[in-house]
Design an enzyme around this catalytic site. Sequence first.
Site, PDB file in Angstrom:
ATOM      1  N   LYS A  51       0.859  -1.189   0.000  1.00  0.00           N
ATOM      2  CA  LYS A  51       0.000   0.000   0.000  1.00  0.00           C
ATOM      3  C   LYS A  51       0.898   1.244   0.000  1.00  0.00           C
ATOM      4  O   LYS A  51       1.989   1.225   0.535  1.00  0.00           O
ATOM      5  CB  LYS A  51      -0.887   0.031   1.249  1.00  0.00           C
ATOM      6  CG  LYS A  51      -1.613  -1.261   1.564  1.00  0.00           C
ATOM      7  CD  LYS A  51      -2.732  -1.571   0.604  1.00  0.00           C
ATOM      8  CE  LYS A  51      -3.514  -2.799   0.987  1.00  0.00           C
ATOM      9  NZ  LYS A  51      -2.933  -4.065   0.577  1.00  0.00           N
ATOM     10  N   GLY A  52       0.407   2.311  -0.613  1.00  0.00           N
ATOM     11  CA  GLY A  52       1.141   3.569  -0.601  1.00  0.00           C
ATOM     12  C   GLY A  52       2.256   3.636  -1.627  1.00  0.00           C
ATOM     13  O   GLY A  52       3.161   4.443  -1.495  1.00  0.00           O
ATOM     14  N   CYS A  53       2.180   2.785  -2.644  1.00  0.00           N
ATOM     15  CA  CYS A  53       3.149   2.839  -3.742  1.00  0.00           C
ATOM     16  C   CYS A  53       2.427   3.310  -4.993  1.00  0.00           C
ATOM     17  O   CYS A  53       1.303   2.880  -5.252  1.00  0.00           O
ATOM     18  CB  CYS A  53       3.757   1.462  -4.008  1.00  0.00           C
ATOM     19  SG  CYS A  53       5.254   1.151  -3.087  1.00  0.00           S
ATOM     20  N   VAL A  54       3.075   4.184  -5.761  1.00  0.00           N
ATOM     21  CA  VAL A  54       2.496   4.652  -7.011  1.00  0.00           C
ATOM     22  C   VAL A  54       2.439   3.496  -8.012  1.00  0.00           C
ATOM     23  O   VAL A  54       1.450   3.307  -8.704  1.00  0.00           O
ATOM     24  CB  VAL A  54       3.309   5.841  -7.578  1.00  0.00           C
ATOM     25  CG1 VAL A  54       2.772   6.271  -8.924  1.00  0.00           C
ATOM     26  CG2 VAL A  54       3.286   6.998  -6.594  1.00  0.00           C
ATOM     27  N   SER A  55       3.495   2.676  -8.042  1.00  0.00           N
ATOM     28  CA  SER A  55       3.515   1.516  -8.927  1.00  0.00           C
ATOM     29  C   SER A  55       2.917   0.309  -8.198  1.00  0.00           C
ATOM     30  O   SER A  55       2.737   0.330  -6.985  1.00  0.00           O
ATOM     31  CB  SER A  55       4.944   1.214  -9.380  1.00  0.00           C
ATOM     32  OG  SER A  55       5.809   1.182  -8.274  1.00  0.00           O
TER      33      SER A  55
END
Length: 139
Positions: A51-55
Site C-alpha cells: 500500500k502507498g506505492c504509485v507503482s
Amino acid sequence: MISTGSPNLDRMVERLAASSDPKRRYEYVLWLAKKLQPLPDEFRHEAFMVKGCVSQVFVAGQLLEGKLHWLGDSDAAITKGLLALLIEGLEGLTPEQVAAIDPSFIAATGLQASLTPSRSNGFLNILKLMQSQARGLQG
C-alpha cells in the site's frame, strides 16, 4: 556504517553508500531488478500488495525451517530494483531479525537523494509490509 543485522543488506548498503554518483546507484538498483525471480500469479493479489506505492508492488514472505524466503515483483523498474534489494537483503533471516531491522539504513544508501519522495516512501512501505509479514510468521 550502520549494521542492519543482515550481512547481505549491510553489504548492499555499503556498496550503494560507497558511490557518490547517483547514476551508478541507479544502475546497481536496475541490475538487482533484472536478477529478481518471476512472481507466481498466486501472489498477485491484495494480501501481498504494498500500500502507498504509485507503482504496483507485490511481496510475499514464506517461512521454511525457521528462515524467511521472499518473492516479489513490481511494474516499475526502479521500484522493482528497490524491492529486489530488500528481498536479497532480508533473504534467509528469521522473522525476529526482519522485524527488528531499523529503517534508518535507507538513508545510509544515499538513494533518497535521487529518488522522488513517492518512490522513497514506497521503499519504506515495502520494508514495512515485509516486516509485518515477518511478524505474522513468528512462532
